[in-house]
Every structure is written in structure tokens, then in C-alpha cells.
Enzyme design. Structure first.
Site: not given
Ligand code: COA
Length: 341
Positions: A122, A268, A298
Site C-alpha cells: 500500500c 492511504h 482499500n
Molecule cells: N463482519 C462482522 N463481524 C466481524 C467481521 C466482519 N466483517 N470481521 C470481524 N468480525 C468480528 C470478529 O469475529 C470479532 O467477533 P468476536 O468478538 O465474537 O470474536 C469482532 O468482530 C471483533 O473483531 P476484531 O478483529 O477484534 O475487530 P477490530 O475492532 O480489531 O477491527 C479491523 C478489525 C480489521 C477492522 C481492524 O483491526 C483494522 O482496521 N485493522 C487494520 C486493517 C487494515 O487497514 N489493513 C490494511 C492495511 S494496508
């Protein structure tokens, strides 16, 4: 001597998929995706579209924009391009053999251009700006075509709701020219400075494990999934917030300007929460960051130049505006650049 972005263009696939539409096949919902990421839809390429198709379309739109601006015929601009750089982590062919940039060169008729690919995930646009400036600073080169193009849908695990809701396909191109404008002092213009970095200790936070030399597919192996992105979302989130904040602070300090001197910061487009957390840490005013991930999700390397092209097309970038671009992603890599438009 300055290195100026003189034209921009973008290309998105036709097929737009909303969160609700995605929820028909993935165990997710619009409320979760919006509240956790700010994403509302994404564009996904049809099976007959390759990365080079979107890249070539974005490039042609940038060539057409420059032709309109200068009156020079589009084909003669294409033939005047000295180097084509394609930043992609999802190119046409495994290992870049042949490079997607060469496929694009042929498609747009840039027959005098050297061509190479770079894979910086990215952060590709930022690395590309610095490489283009370096290439223009030596020899007789005058014009570089930097294209960022991704078909992440081809390396997405559509059964992993933690990643598949985040990504989209897209491409954008900029033409960077060596001009006689000053690079410093009064009336300075173009790409003023870039800051690049990497933290290979975080390599496994965002990774496509299979298919390369480390984990090749073996003869007779039964494959349950094609190569796909795996991500430690929390680790990437924390890295991203810290990185955006640090890069912006350092660039401002190096240039001796404040955040209020910036017309816009284009980050980004990964997640609106990442941007908002960085904005709060910086004490920056609301609205200084331009975001469009609600529409496109993204698109990896393409996300910053897609946003740049949107702003340019809408006439929201005025001559002399100081703008900042800042990126982060797999590698882990990061970087930013200050540009006078
Ligand atoms: N829809 C519904 N529920 C979802 C889900 C989706 N698409 N993805 C995850 N969940 C659930 C999980 O299973 C979890 O459930 P649980 O508590 O019952 O186990 C809950 O939501 C929380 O998951 P978690 O992974 O802890 O969420 P988070 O608050 O960390 O958010 C991201 C996840 C991916 C949005 C966040 O970590 C993020 O934005 N990270 C950066 C990712 C990124 O930008 N990557 C590219 C970089 S270039």
C-alpha cells in the site's frame, strides 16, 4: 529543476458491490463494516479484466488529461514517456514475469519507455514518487508515468470476513515531469521531499504465504485455497496509527511548516478509524484529511493516487497548494511526501 505531477487519471472496474450486497455471501453486515472501517462499497473487476487493463486505462486517462492541457497529441505524449513504473502487489503474472509495466507499455504505445514493476504494497505510490524524482534528477529523462494498480480481489480469501470486506480493485496514474520551476525558495513547486521507511519485523502481519519461493505449490498438492492475504488486523491498525502520526510530524518539521499550512492530507485509504485516531493524536482540524474509502474500500497502492485524481478532477487542488500524501502497508512499509501543486 523541479519534479511536478502534471496530469492524473484513474480507472475503476464497472462492478460496484455495497456492504449489503456483500452480506449475501459473507457472514457480515453493513453496520459492522461501516462502524469498524468507514467502508460502504468496493469495485470488483470481472474475470476478463487483468491488472494491466485497469493500469492502461488509468494511464490513458492521464495521457488524455495532459493532451488536453498542453495541446500535444496523446500518442506523442505516450511516445515521450521515458520510464513506466507500475506499483502493484497483484500484477498480471506470478513474480512479475513478465512485468505488468511491460504489458502496459505495449497497450498504451509508450514505445520509447523503459518499464519496471515495484511491489511495496500500500505504500507503493510514495515509494514511486521518490524513485521517479531520482530517475528524473539524472540523465536526459523528462517524463515518467507512475501507475499504481491492484486487483486485490484475486488474492482475497472470500471466506475470511476479517479481510475480504476491506479491499477493492482500482488503478490510478500520474505523469511526473522535470520542469524549470525551483525546488526550493520562493515559488518552489513539485515534489519537495519524501520520507520512506520499512519495518521488516512486521512482515507476517500482512502476508500472502503461498505461491512464492518460500512456500511454492508442490506437484500433486491438493490446494484448498488460492494464494490469499492473511492479516493481523490489530497489529496493522496500531502500526498504521503510529506511522501516519510520525510521518506527518516529521515531514512538517523537516519542511519547517505547520499542519495549518497544508491544503489537504491524502492518507492511504485503509480505514477511517485509523485516520481519525491519527488526526486526534496530531491535534489536526477536522476535514484536513481527504477520505474516500467509503466508496472504494482499500485499493492498496492505488488508493492515494485515486484520491489525488478525484481532487484534481474536481478542481480542489489549486496551483501553489501545499499537500501531503502519507501511506503504510505490507512489509511493513511506510512513507509520506510533501508536494506543492
Ligand atoms: N463482519 C462482522 N463481524 C466481524 C467481521 C466482519 N466483517 N470481521 C470481524 N468480525 C468480528 C470478529 O469475529 C470479532 O467477533 P468476536 O468478538 O465474537 O470474536 C469482532 O468482530 C471483533 O473483531 P476484531 O478483529 O477484534 O475487530 P477490530 O475492532 O480489531 O477491527 C479491523 C478489525 C480489521 C477492522 C481492524 O483491526 C483494522 O482496521 N485493522 C487494520 C486493517 C487494515 O487497514 N489493513 C490494511 C492495511 S494496508
Amino acid at each position: 529543476m523541479a519534479f511536478e505531477i502534471v496530469a492524473t487519471g484513474r480507472a475503476l472496474p464497472k462492478n460496484r458491490i455495497t456492504n449489503d450486497e456483500l452480506s449475501a455471501t459473507v457472514d457480515t453486515n453493513d453496520e459492522w463494516i461501516r462502524s469498524h472501517t468507514g467502508i460502504g462499497s468496493r469495485y470488483i473487476a470481472g474475470e476478463d479484466v487483468a491488472t494491466s487493463d485497469l493500469a492502461a486505462l488509468a494511464a490513458k486517462r492521464a495521457l488524455a488529461a495532459l493532451a488536453k492541457k498542453t495541446g500535444e497529441p496523446e500518442n506523442s505524449i505516450a511516445e515521450s514517456i521515458d520510464v513506466i513504473i507500475v506499483s502493484t502487489s497483484s500484477g498480471d503474472y506470478v513474480g512479475g514475469v513478465p512485468p505488468t509495466s511491460c504489458v502496459v507499455q505495449n497497450k498504451i504505445g509508450a514505445k520509447n519507455a523503459a518499464a519496471f514493476d515495484m511491489a511495496v504494497c500500500c505504500t507503493g505510490f510514495i515509494y514511486g514518487l521518490e524513485i521517479a524524482s531520482g530517475l528524473l534528477s539524472t540523465g536526459s529523462r523528462k517524463r515518467i508515468l507512475l501507475i499504481c494498480a491492484e486487483l486485490l480481489s484475486r488474492i482475497t480469501d472470500w471466506s475470511d470476513r476479517g479481510t475480504c470486506v476491506l479491499f477493492g480493485d482500482g488503478a490510478a496514474a500520474v505523469i511526473i515531469e522535470k520542469t524549470q520551476a525551483p525546488l526550493t525558495g520562493d515559488g518552489k513547486r513539485g515534489i519537495l521531499r519524501c520520507l520512506l521507511g520499512a519495518d521488516g519485523g512486521g512482515a507476517e502481519s500482512l502476508i500472502v504465504r503461498r505461491g512464492g519461493s518460500k512456500n511454492p505449490y508442490r506437484k500433486n498438492e491438493v490446494v484448498d485455497k488460492p494464494p490469499h492475504i492473511e492479516m493481523d488486523g490489530r497489529a496493522v491498525y496500531n502500526f498504521a496509527v503510529k506511522t501516519i502520526t510520525d510521518v506527518i510530524s516529521k515531514l512538517l518539521e523537516q519542511e519547517g511548516v505547520g499542519i495549518s499550512d497544508l491544503a489537504v492530507i491524502i492518507p492511504h485509504q485503509a480505514n477511517v478509524r485509523i485516520v481519525e485516531a491519527a488526526r486526534k493524536r496530531l491535534g489536526a482540524p477536522e476535514g484536513v484529511f481527504y477520505t474516500n474509502m467509503e466508496e472504494y474500500a482499500n485499493t492498496s497502492a492505488a488508493s492515494i493516487p485515486i484520491a489525488l485524481d478525484e481532487l484534481n478532477e474536481a478542481g480542489r487542488l489549486k496551483k501553489g497548494d501545499l499537500i501531503m500524501v502519507v501511506g503504510f502497508g505490507g512489509g511493513l512499509t511506510f512513507g509520506g511526501a510533501l508536494i506543492v501543486w
